[in-house]
Design a protein around this motif. Structure first.
Motif, short mmCIF file in Angstrom:
data_model
loop_
_atom_site.label_atom_id
_atom_site.label_comp_id
_atom_site.label_asym_id
_atom_site.label_seq_id
_atom_site.Cartn_x
_atom_site.Cartn_y
_atom_site.Cartn_z
N MET A 134 -47.62 -29.61 -75.27
CA MET A 134 -46.26 -29.62 -75.79
C MET A 134 -46.04 -28.37 -76.63
O MET A 134 -46.98 -27.72 -77.07
N LYS A 135 -44.76 -28.06 -76.89
CA LYS A 135 -44.42 -26.96 -77.78
C LYS A 135 -44.27 -27.47 -79.20
O LYS A 135 -43.73 -28.55 -79.44
N ALA A 136 -44.76 -26.68 -80.15
CA ALA A 136 -44.65 -27.04 -81.55
C ALA A 136 -44.64 -25.77 -82.38
O ALA A 136 -45.21 -24.75 -81.99
N PHE A 137 -43.98 -25.83 -83.53
CA PHE A 137 -44.05 -24.73 -84.49
C PHE A 137 -45.24 -25.00 -85.41
O PHE A 137 -45.31 -26.04 -86.07
N VAL A 138 -46.17 -24.05 -85.43
CA VAL A 138 -47.44 -24.24 -86.12
C VAL A 138 -47.54 -23.31 -87.32
O VAL A 138 -47.18 -22.12 -87.25
N LEU A 139 -48.04 -23.86 -88.44
CA LEU A 139 -48.26 -23.10 -89.67
C LEU A 139 -49.75 -22.82 -89.81
O LEU A 139 -50.55 -23.74 -89.89
N ARG A 140 -50.12 -21.54 -89.85
CA ARG A 140 -51.54 -21.16 -89.93
C ARG A 140 -51.98 -20.90 -91.37
O ARG A 140 -53.13 -21.17 -91.73
N SER A 141 -51.11 -20.34 -92.20
CA SER A 141 -51.44 -20.05 -93.59
C SER A 141 -50.17 -20.07 -94.42
O SER A 141 -49.07 -19.89 -93.88
N TYR A 142 -50.30 -20.30 -95.71
CA TYR A 142 -49.14 -20.38 -96.57
C TYR A 142 -48.31 -19.11 -96.53
O TYR A 142 -48.85 -18.01 -96.65
#
Length: 327
Positions: free
Chosen positions: A1-9
């Motif tokens: 699926m597509k998702a918006f991902v946060l890797r670092s602050y």
């Protein structure tokens, strides 16, 4: 699926292909049709206030984000259910509060955090409701113990929580005064406020008025100043406050709570994240929405691909009502 991902602050959210989750026991897999953005999201996006990073599993994480996919509100259709789920089945239209994971095409939500979508709302309208309206409901009904005929002041009446707080207070039979900026005065009046205070022209803490309940969303005034506007047995319910990197709004909240044992008025912190009865609250909100007494106020709607832009707009603090994302 597509998702918006946060890797670092503080890093940009990246649209990424990730594995679709599978519902565990007591969980419902929802195909997300709409979500919304709110201050809760960008606290996790930036990991602020910094003091929140040491607050355990509910916080954003000490050195890196605890949650890769943000998004506290969803509206959509049930795709599958986990073992033990009895209230929902595939195809049902639902809305609710996963608290995290809504910025994706699918999310697993505990059954107790979902309810059937109000029949008179679109998915976009329903996605504007869960966290903001639930917060307002808890602040008024549970923490504020609002009663018919009481005087209620909503400080921050034009935002997501504030627009619901004004309407819910009226639905509960209170007389409502809303505090907002000049460009939202007419809107706040249109959703039911009996009086509207433009904070650029008047300081409500020095106006000489007394209220039974202050729902304090915007903050900006000391606890002592807020007590001046309360009746002797009044209640100050703190929902938020000015944002900062280190302590605020947590410091603003704790400073007011520290004075609570020393004054006659009640001082309460509204905490929707700790609520364990979200389904009952959502059902209560559905009844109010379907009866026409409450409706979401939506400032803007963005497409899924523009979630970062929606967050950036919401973070400016000028949205009137909710900022919604349609899939």
């Amino acid at each position: 699926m597509k998702a918006f991902v946060l890797r670092s602050y503080g890093s940009p959210l990246r649209l990424t292909e990730i594995d679709r989750p599978a519902p565990g026991p007591g969980e419902v897999l929802v195909r997300v049709r709409a979500t919304s953005v709110q201050p809760y999201d960008w606290h996790f996006l930036h990991g602020v206030p910094y003091v929140a990073r040491v607050m355990g599993n509910g916080g954003p994480g000490l050195r890196r984000p605890r949650f890769a996919v943000l998004g506290a509100d969803v509206a959509g259709q049930v795709e599958a259910v986990g073992e033990g789920v009895t209230e929902f089945g595939p195809g049902d239209e639902v809305y609710g509060m996963p608290k995290q994971g809504g910025f994706a095409e699918y999310v697993c939500v505990p059954e107790g955090d979902l309810a059937p979508k109000p029949k008179n709302l679109s998915f976009e309208g329903a996605a504007a409701v869960p966290m903001a309206a639930n917060t307002a409901l808890l602040a008024l009904r549970d923490d504020g113990r609002v009663q018919p005929g009481q005087e209620v002041l909503v400080n921050g009446a034009s935002g997501g929580v504030g627009t619901f707080a004004v309407q819910l207070a009226k639905a509960f039979g209170a007389r409502v005064t809303g505090v907002c900026g000049p460009r939202n005065v007419d809107m706040v009046r249109s959703i039911g406020a009996d009086e509207v205070v433009d904070y650029t022209k008047e300081n409500f803490t020095r106006a000489g008025r007394r209220y039974d309940l202050l729902v304090d969303i915007a903050g900006g005034h000391s606890g002592a100043a807020c007590r001046r506007v309360l009746a002797r047995e009044g209640a100050h319910v703190i929902v938020g406050g000015p944002s900062g990197k280190w302590v605020r709004p947590v410091g603003h909240m704790f400073a007011a709570l520290a004075m609570a044992p020393l004054v006659s008025q009640r001082v309460v912190l509204a905490d929707v994240v700790a609520c364990t009865d979200n389904r009952r609250n959502l059902m209560a909100l559905t009844e109010l929405i379907e009866s026409g007494r409450v409706h979401p106020v939506i400032d803007r709607t963005y497409p899924f691909e523009e979630i970062p832009a929606a967050l950036a707009y919401q973070e400016q603090g000028h949205a009137a009502g909710k900022v919604v994302v349609a899939f």
